[in-house]
Write a protein that holds these residues in place. Structure first.
Motif, short mmCIF file in Angstrom:
data_model
loop_
_atom_site.label_atom_id
_atom_site.label_comp_id
_atom_site.label_asym_id
_atom_site.label_seq_id
_atom_site.Cartn_x
_atom_site.Cartn_y
_atom_site.Cartn_z
N TRP A 75 -3.01 -9.93 16.55
CA TRP A 75 -1.56 -9.80 16.31
C TRP A 75 -0.81 -9.70 17.64
CZ3 TRP A 75 1.04 -4.89 17.11
CH2 TRP A 75 2.41 -4.94 16.82
N LYS A 76 -1.33 -8.92 18.57
CA LYS A 76 -0.68 -8.75 19.87
C LYS A 76 -0.62 -10.06 20.64
CE LYS A 76 -0.84 -5.92 24.08
NZ LYS A 76 -1.56 -4.83 24.79
N GLN A 77 -1.65 -10.90 20.47
CA GLN A 77 -1.69 -12.17 21.17
C GLN A 77 -0.89 -13.27 20.45
OE1 GLN A 77 -3.08 -12.33 24.21
NE2 GLN A 77 -3.51 -10.14 23.91
N GLY A 78 -0.35 -12.94 19.27
CA GLY A 78 0.46 -13.90 18.55
C GLY A 78 -0.28 -14.79 17.59
N TYR A 79 -1.58 -14.55 17.42
CA TYR A 79 -2.36 -15.36 16.48
C TYR A 79 -2.11 -14.94 15.04
CZ TYR A 79 -4.89 -16.82 20.66
OH TYR A 79 -5.22 -17.32 21.90
N ILE A 80 -1.89 -13.66 14.84
CA ILE A 80 -1.52 -13.14 13.52
C ILE A 80 -0.04 -12.78 13.57
CG2 ILE A 80 -1.75 -11.15 11.96
CD1 ILE A 80 -4.73 -11.11 12.59
N ILE A 81 0.70 -13.26 12.58
CA ILE A 81 2.14 -13.00 12.52
C ILE A 81 2.43 -12.11 11.32
CG2 ILE A 81 4.43 -14.03 12.28
CD1 ILE A 81 3.31 -16.54 13.62
N ILE A 82 3.10 -11.01 11.57
CA ILE A 82 3.42 -10.03 10.53
C ILE A 82 4.92 -9.82 10.49
CG2 ILE A 82 3.17 -7.62 9.81
CD1 ILE A 82 0.42 -7.61 11.10
N THR A 83 5.49 -9.88 9.29
CA THR A 83 6.92 -9.64 9.11
C THR A 83 7.14 -8.22 8.60
OG1 THR A 83 6.98 -10.44 6.82
CG2 THR A 83 7.25 -12.07 8.57
N THR A 84 8.34 -7.70 8.80
CA THR A 84 8.64 -6.31 8.41
C THR A 84 9.84 -6.23 7.48
OG1 THR A 84 10.02 -6.03 10.38
CG2 THR A 84 7.69 -5.41 10.57
N SER A 85 10.28 -7.34 6.93
CA SER A 85 11.47 -7.33 6.09
C SER A 85 11.20 -6.66 4.75
CB SER A 85 11.95 -8.77 5.85
OG SER A 85 10.95 -9.51 5.18
N LEU A 86 12.23 -6.02 4.22
CA LEU A 86 12.17 -5.43 2.88
C LEU A 86 12.66 -6.49 1.90
CD1 LEU A 86 13.57 -1.87 3.66
CD2 LEU A 86 11.17 -2.52 3.29
N SER A 87 11.73 -7.22 1.33
CA SER A 87 12.09 -8.33 0.45
C SER A 87 11.05 -8.48 -0.64
CB SER A 87 12.18 -9.64 1.26
OG SER A 87 10.89 -10.01 1.73
N PHE A 88 11.26 -9.48 -1.49
CA PHE A 88 10.32 -9.75 -2.58
C PHE A 88 8.96 -10.17 -2.06
CE2 PHE A 88 8.79 -12.24 -6.32
CZ PHE A 88 8.82 -11.20 -7.24
N ASN A 161 3.65 -9.99 5.07
CA ASN A 161 4.56 -8.85 5.21
C ASN A 161 3.75 -7.57 5.39
OD1 ASN A 161 6.12 -6.47 3.83
ND2 ASN A 161 7.70 -7.97 4.34
N ILE A 162 4.14 -6.72 6.34
CA ILE A 162 3.39 -5.52 6.66
C ILE A 162 3.26 -4.58 5.46
CG2 ILE A 162 5.45 -4.34 7.54
CD1 ILE A 162 1.80 -3.92 8.76
N TYR A 163 4.32 -4.50 4.65
CA TYR A 163 4.27 -3.61 3.48
C TYR A 163 3.35 -4.19 2.41
CZ TYR A 163 8.30 -1.61 5.84
OH TYR A 163 9.13 -1.05 6.78
N GLY A 164 3.35 -5.51 2.27
CA GLY A 164 2.42 -6.15 1.35
C GLY A 164 0.98 -5.92 1.78
N ILE A 165 0.73 -5.98 3.10
CA ILE A 165 -0.59 -5.70 3.64
C ILE A 165 -1.01 -4.27 3.32
CG2 ILE A 165 -1.89 -5.38 5.78
CD1 ILE A 165 -0.33 -7.76 6.95
N MET A 166 -0.11 -3.33 3.51
CA MET A 166 -0.43 -1.93 3.26
C MET A 166 -0.75 -1.68 1.79
SD MET A 166 2.49 -0.27 5.76
CE MET A 166 2.22 1.41 5.22
N ILE A 167 0.03 -2.31 0.90
CA ILE A 167 -0.25 -2.16 -0.54
C ILE A 167 -1.62 -2.73 -0.87
CG2 ILE A 167 0.42 -2.98 -2.84
CD1 ILE A 167 3.34 -2.88 -1.85
N TYR A 168 -1.92 -3.91 -0.33
CA TYR A 168 -3.22 -4.52 -0.60
C TYR A 168 -4.36 -3.62 -0.08
CZ TYR A 168 -7.50 -6.94 0.30
OH TYR A 168 -8.83 -7.23 0.36
N LEU A 169 -4.23 -3.11 1.14
CA LEU A 169 -5.29 -2.28 1.70
C LEU A 169 -5.53 -1.02 0.88
CD1 LEU A 169 -4.56 -2.63 5.53
CD2 LEU A 169 -6.42 -3.68 4.22
N ALA A 170 -4.46 -0.43 0.36
CA ALA A 170 -4.61 0.74 -0.50
C ALA A 170 -5.34 0.37 -1.78
CB ALA A 170 -3.24 1.34 -0.82
#
Length: 233
Positions: A75-88, A161-170
């Motif tokens: 992610w830091k190197q730009g290979y993984i892209i994560i968004t932080t928007s509150l959306s659908f 989306n970061i929040y989608g990732i967090m939900i999935y990981l939980a």
């Protein structure tokens, strides 16, 4: 969430390793404590399992930390892209990760059962005929890294989306714990509710530990039903 991500970018490597290791240890201890409580054995965490089980479990945690740091670095190197928007996208990304990882893990799981890889990689996990919560972490080191690689591969190919990732990981942790309880905490009538019968319940994965040629799915029985490897009993 963005300020937190920005802070991570500024942290030294040793601090990141400490945070990621602590995170994975807390997840492990949470799974064991909650799983033991559901089994009716609260407070027995340190005495239920053997020294060998604890050793493999801690090694798995360490390797999960390696996967976590690898994801951070990509992610830091730009290979993984994560968004932080509150959306659908929060919901759609969580659902996508849930189904895509279920399919990828089904395929990987099926392959290692049907090839020489079973004895090399997966037999260790199947020493548990009646799985216990700690068996979620009783994995060959290479298998642990392979599951991590599947996860990182999805993030490399798809913007999430970061929040989608967090939900999935939980959800991932929850299903992992439920699949290794060695008992079914849900009433039979609940398991037959519309939709519920397609989920990978405790009984579903417990059956796989007893009948290794069936029920290769993780979160759902969809792929087993589709590819005719499903068995309810």
């Amino acid at each position: 969430m963005q300020p937190i991500l920005d802070t991570l970018l500024q942290m030294p490597a040793w601090q990141l390793w400490s945070i990621f290791l602590t995170e994975n240890l807390l997840i492990m201890l949470g799974v064991l404590a909650w799983g033991n409580a559901l089994q009716g054995k609260p407070g027995q965490l340190m005495f239920v399992y053997t020294q060998r089980q604890w050793g493999i479990c801690l090694l798995t945690c360490a390797l999960n930390t390696v996967v976590t740091y690898a994801g951070y670095w990509l992610w830091k190197q730009g290979y993984i892209i994560i968004t932080t928007s509150l959306s659908f996208r929060i919901i759609t990304d969580a659902v996508f990760l849930f189904l895509a990882m279920d399919l990828l893990m089904y395929i990987f799981h099926y392959i290692i059962h049907k090839t020489f890889l079973y004895r090399w990689l997966h037999q260790l996990h199947h020493e548990a005929v009646d799985p216990q919560p700690i068996d979620l972490f009783i994995l060959h080191p290479v298998e642990t890294l392979c599951f991590g690689a599947l996860w990182l591969m999805l993030l490399l190919f798809f913007r999430m989306n970061i929040y989608g990732i967090m939900i999935y990981l939980a959800i991932n942790v929850f299903f992992g714990m439920m699949g290794h309880l060695g008992m079914e905490p849900l009433p039979e009538r609940v398991c037959q509710w519309p939709g519920f019968k397609y989920l990978g319940t405790s009984s579903f994965h417990h059956h796989h530990h007893q009948q290794e040629k069936e029920n290769f799915g993780f979160y759902t029985s969809i792929w087993d039903r589709l590819f005719r490897t499903y068995q309810s009993r």
